[in-house]
Design an enzyme around this catalytic site. Structure first.
Site, PDB file in Angstrom:
ATOM      1  N   GLY A 227      39.193  39.281  44.008  1.00  0.00           N
ATOM      2  CA  GLY A 227      39.943  39.985  44.147  1.00  0.00           C
ATOM      3  C   GLY A 227      41.679  38.768  44.373  1.00  0.00           C
ATOM      4  O   GLY A 227      42.395  39.307  44.644  1.00  0.00           O
ATOM      5  N   GLU A 268      32.709  37.155  45.906  1.00  0.00           N
ATOM      6  CA  GLU A 268      32.783  36.093  44.905  1.00  0.00           C
ATOM      7  C   GLU A 268      34.033  35.644  44.097  1.00  0.00           C
ATOM      8  O   GLU A 268      34.646  36.117  42.572  1.00  0.00           O
ATOM      9  CB  GLU A 268      32.026  37.346  43.217  1.00  0.00           C
ATOM     10  CG  GLU A 268      31.106  37.678  44.002  1.00  0.00           C
ATOM     11  CD  GLU A 268      31.033  39.268  42.977  1.00  0.00           C
ATOM     12  OE1 GLU A 268      31.515  39.414  42.034  1.00  0.00           O
ATOM     13  OE2 GLU A 268      29.406  40.200  42.907  1.00  0.00           O
ATOM     14  N   PRO A 269      34.571  34.826  44.456  1.00  0.00           N
ATOM     15  CA  PRO A 269      35.729  34.004  44.412  1.00  0.00           C
ATOM     16  C   PRO A 269      35.721  33.280  43.226  1.00  0.00           C
ATOM     17  O   PRO A 269      34.714  32.743  42.852  1.00  0.00           O
ATOM     18  CB  PRO A 269      36.227  33.541  45.613  1.00  0.00           C
ATOM     19  CG  PRO A 269      35.003  32.912  46.238  1.00  0.00           C
ATOM     20  CD  PRO A 269      34.049  34.296  46.594  1.00  0.00           C
ATOM     21  N   GLY A 270      36.660  33.236  42.671  1.00  0.00           N
ATOM     22  CA  GLY A 270      36.888  32.908  41.618  1.00  0.00           C
ATOM     23  C   GLY A 270      37.873  31.466  41.282  1.00  0.00           C
ATOM     24  O   GLY A 270      37.565  30.413  42.351  1.00  0.00           O
ATOM     25  N   ARG A 307      46.320  31.466  29.091  1.00  0.00           N
ATOM     26  CA  ARG A 307      46.644  32.806  29.874  1.00  0.00           C
ATOM     27  C   ARG A 307      48.044  32.700  29.971  1.00  0.00           C
ATOM     28  O   ARG A 307      48.465  34.305  29.872  1.00  0.00           O
ATOM     29  CB  ARG A 307      46.679  32.089  31.144  1.00  0.00           C
ATOM     30  CG  ARG A 307      44.656  31.339  31.689  1.00  0.00           C
ATOM     31  CD  ARG A 307      44.678  31.235  33.510  1.00  0.00           C
ATOM     32  NE  ARG A 307      44.457  32.780  33.589  1.00  0.00           N
ATOM     33  CZ  ARG A 307      45.401  32.956  34.946  1.00  0.00           C
ATOM     34  NH1 ARG A 307      46.678  32.115  34.669  1.00  0.00           N
ATOM     35  NH2 ARG A 307      45.214  34.335  34.916  1.00  0.00           N
ATOM     36  N   CYS A 338      49.527  26.643  14.950  1.00  0.00           N
ATOM     37  CA  CYS A 338      50.754  26.813  14.156  1.00  0.00           C
ATOM     38  C   CYS A 338      50.247  28.245  14.443  1.00  0.00           C
ATOM     39  O   CYS A 338      50.227  29.646  13.453  1.00  0.00           O
ATOM     40  CB  CYS A 338      50.180  26.534  13.031  1.00  0.00           C
ATOM     41  SG  CYS A 338      50.439  24.912  11.717  1.00  0.00           S
ATOM     42  N   TYR A 366      40.149  30.053  33.930  1.00  0.00           N
ATOM     43  CA  TYR A 366      40.329  30.164  33.129  1.00  0.00           C
ATOM     44  C   TYR A 366      40.875  29.379  32.480  1.00  0.00           C
ATOM     45  O   TYR A 366      41.903  29.638  31.545  1.00  0.00           O
ATOM     46  CB  TYR A 366      40.659  31.830  33.374  1.00  0.00           C
ATOM     47  CG  TYR A 366      40.037  32.337  34.873  1.00  0.00           C
ATOM     48  CD1 TYR A 366      38.853  32.519  34.442  1.00  0.00           C
ATOM     49  CD2 TYR A 366      40.488  32.672  35.676  1.00  0.00           C
ATOM     50  CE1 TYR A 366      37.804  33.428  34.898  1.00  0.00           C
ATOM     51  CE2 TYR A 366      39.819  33.573  36.433  1.00  0.00           C
ATOM     52  CZ  TYR A 366      38.383  33.784  36.069  1.00  0.00           C
ATOM     53  OH  TYR A 366      37.643  34.886  37.160  1.00  0.00           O
TER      54      TYR A 366
HETATM   55  C1  PLP Z   1      35.237  37.559  37.082  1.00  0.00           C
HETATM   56  C2  PLP Z   1      34.656  38.143  38.581  1.00  0.00           C
HETATM   57  C3  PLP Z   1      35.035  37.660  39.458  1.00  0.00           C
HETATM   58  C4  PLP Z   1      36.150  36.284  40.205  1.00  0.00           C
HETATM   59  O1  PLP Z   1      36.833  36.231  39.787  1.00  0.00           O
HETATM   60  P1  PLP Z   1      38.889  35.777  40.591  1.00  0.00           P
HETATM   61  O2  PLP Z   1      39.348  36.919  40.273  1.00  0.00           O
HETATM   62  O3  PLP Z   1      38.500  34.505  39.374  1.00  0.00           O
HETATM   63  O4  PLP Z   1      38.497  35.480  41.760  1.00  0.00           O
HETATM   64  C5  PLP Z   1      33.694  37.893  40.703  1.00  0.00           C
HETATM   65  N1  PLP Z   1      33.359  39.083  40.235  1.00  0.00           N
HETATM   66  C6  PLP Z   1      32.626  39.461  39.411  1.00  0.00           C
HETATM   67  C7  PLP Z   1      32.130  40.177  38.522  1.00  0.00           C
HETATM   68  C8  PLP Z   1      33.820  39.133  37.793  1.00  0.00           C
HETATM   69  O5  PLP Z   1      33.365  39.604  36.697  1.00  0.00           O
END
Ligand code: PLP
Length: 418
Positions: A227, A268-270, A307, A338, A366
């Site tokens: 988050g 859990e950073p993405g 996105r 299109c 993403y």
């Molecule tokens: C998608 C997701 C994340 C990563 O979220 P980000 O906004 O990309 O950091 C972490 N934990 C879980 C369970 C997710 O589904």
């Protein structure tokens, strides 16, 4: 990406040369940037026993997974297929947290077979899990603390209408199910969406998990998900990681003292790790002036980066080919799909000429992972810049990829037979 002597570079590698070599549309990732972001997070929580589980779904290329593994992170996966990618790139099963939503018990059983850490997010599956394994397989529970995080409604997953997690309002029911089935709960988890602004929201969530933790004696970790907000354009407010680190460290230490044991803290950073590390590079096919605007039509579309159309996200766009232009103009940058397919409205760009390379920022997370073959277009190639060298990490697709797995029926033969 930085401007050096009038040319854009990543780790000293010329970006136009990368496009020349690998063609466009192209995703380019900077490994150094990922490492920098990771170290920011490690520094902010250095007082605690921190584990970082990279959320693989943000960018799943195996070379990126492998690079992050060398940096000492684990993985958060949301499907059994992502788990297999993780295992293939050398992650140990116990380093992988399996956090699916609304999957079957069968898929969870597969994850148990693989030896992953299991995160369960609803009471129905938890009961069946407990019935199947008792206390022989531990699990983590995903809690929905019902925090209203900021950001887009589609990526805010902690609110009351959300499908994610076991509602904190069901805590008593949850504890009954755990006790009755003798389930060993080793982790508590929350992930409330992609755009939590400040430390206060995390801290409120933390307090809710800490309360619940007092009824769960076997905990080994508390996972605060992700988050973290990242900057998409100049002036965007981002999560202050240093501030969050300071405040949460104090609270977490107090909690561990009350709990009687030092637990691990997980994130859990993405996006936070990979968003800014990625640029999406496209070539200008056509400049089209209409009565309303000037369109820059590029060799890509929402099939490659969805996105802006899906989340209304703003990605900064700039002209890589004309950094020294005296003239900036207002353009609308659109794709070749299109369907309405806009990357950015009313953007001031250095004068764009047909053939110019256009870059879109924050394309690491993403971007490719949500790309499709819509319009039967090939998905883009991917490049990772590592140690001052650009490496191809995904080849551009070909017609074979489009046709793979399609079955062409022979109606004439059928008719002749009849
Ligand atoms: C998608 C997701 C994340 C990563 O979220 P980000 O906004 O990309 O950091 C972490 N934990 C879980 C369970 C997710 O589904």
């Amino acid at each position: 990406m930085e401007l050096v002597d009038g040319r854009y570079q990543i780790q000293g590698v010329d970006v136009l040369d990368i496009c020349q070599k690998f063609d466009t549309p192209l995703y380019v990732y900077d490994a150094e940037k990922m490492a920098t972001k990771l170290n920011m997070l490690k520094d902010a929580f250095k007082g605690l026993n921190l584990k970082i589980k990279y959320a693989a779904k943000a960018l799943t290329n195996v070379s990126v997974l492998k690079f992050l593994r060398t940096q000492g992170v684990g993985l958060d996966v949301v499907s059994i297929q992502e788990a297999h990618l993780g295992l293939k790139t050398g992650f140990k099963p116990e380093e992988i947290l399996f956090t699916p939503n609304c999957v079957s018990l069968e898929e969870i059983k597969m994850a148990v077979e693989l030896g992953l850490v299991i995160n369960i997010d609803n009471i129905s599956i938890l009961e069946q899990f407990g019935h199947a394994y008792g206390d022989s397989v531990p699990c983590c529970i995903r809690i929905n603390p019902h925090l209203m995080a900021g950001g887009n409604a589609n990526i805010s997953v902690g609110h009351i209408d959300s499908k994610f997690g076991v509602s904190i309002l069901q805590a008593r029911h949850l504890l009954r199910v755990i006790k009755t089935n003798n389930i060993k709960v080793t982790g508590l988890h929350m992930h409330t969406g992609s755009d939590i602004l400040d430390a206060e929201v995390f801290l409120r969530g933390a307090d809710i998990l800490f309360d619940l933790a007092q009824d769960l004696p076997d905990l080994e970790f508390v996972d605060f998900g992700s988050g973290f907000r990242v900057a998409y354009k100049e002036g965007d407010v981002t999560t202050d990681i240093v501030d969050l680190g300071k405040k949460l460290t104090v609270r977490f230490k107090e909690f561990c003292k009350d709990y009687g044991r030092e637990l691990e803290i997980w994130f859990e950073p993405g996006k936070f790790l990979v968003s800014e590390a990625g640029h999406f590079l496209m070539k200008t096919n056509v400049i089209k002036t209409t009565p309303a605007t000037v369109f820059v039509g590029v060799d890509s579309g929402f099939n490659h980066l969805i996105r802006p159309m899906m989340y209304d996200s703003h990605h900064t766009i700039f002209n890589v080919s004309n950094p020294n232009s005296e003239t900036t103009r207002v353009y609308t940058v659109v794709g070749y799909i299109c369907e309405t397919d806009t990357f950015g409205w009313d953007r001031k760009l250095n004068e764009v000429r047909e053939g110019d390379i256009i870059a879109l920022k924050n394309a690491g997370a993403y971007g490719f992972s949500m790309a499709s073959n819509y319009n039967s277009r090939f998905r883009p190639a991917e490049v990772l810049v590592h140690n001052g060298k650009a490496h191809l990490i995904r080849k551009r697709e070909t017609m074979d990829d489009i046709l793979r797995n399609q079955v062409m029926l022979d109606f004439e033969a059928e008719k002749a037979e009849a």
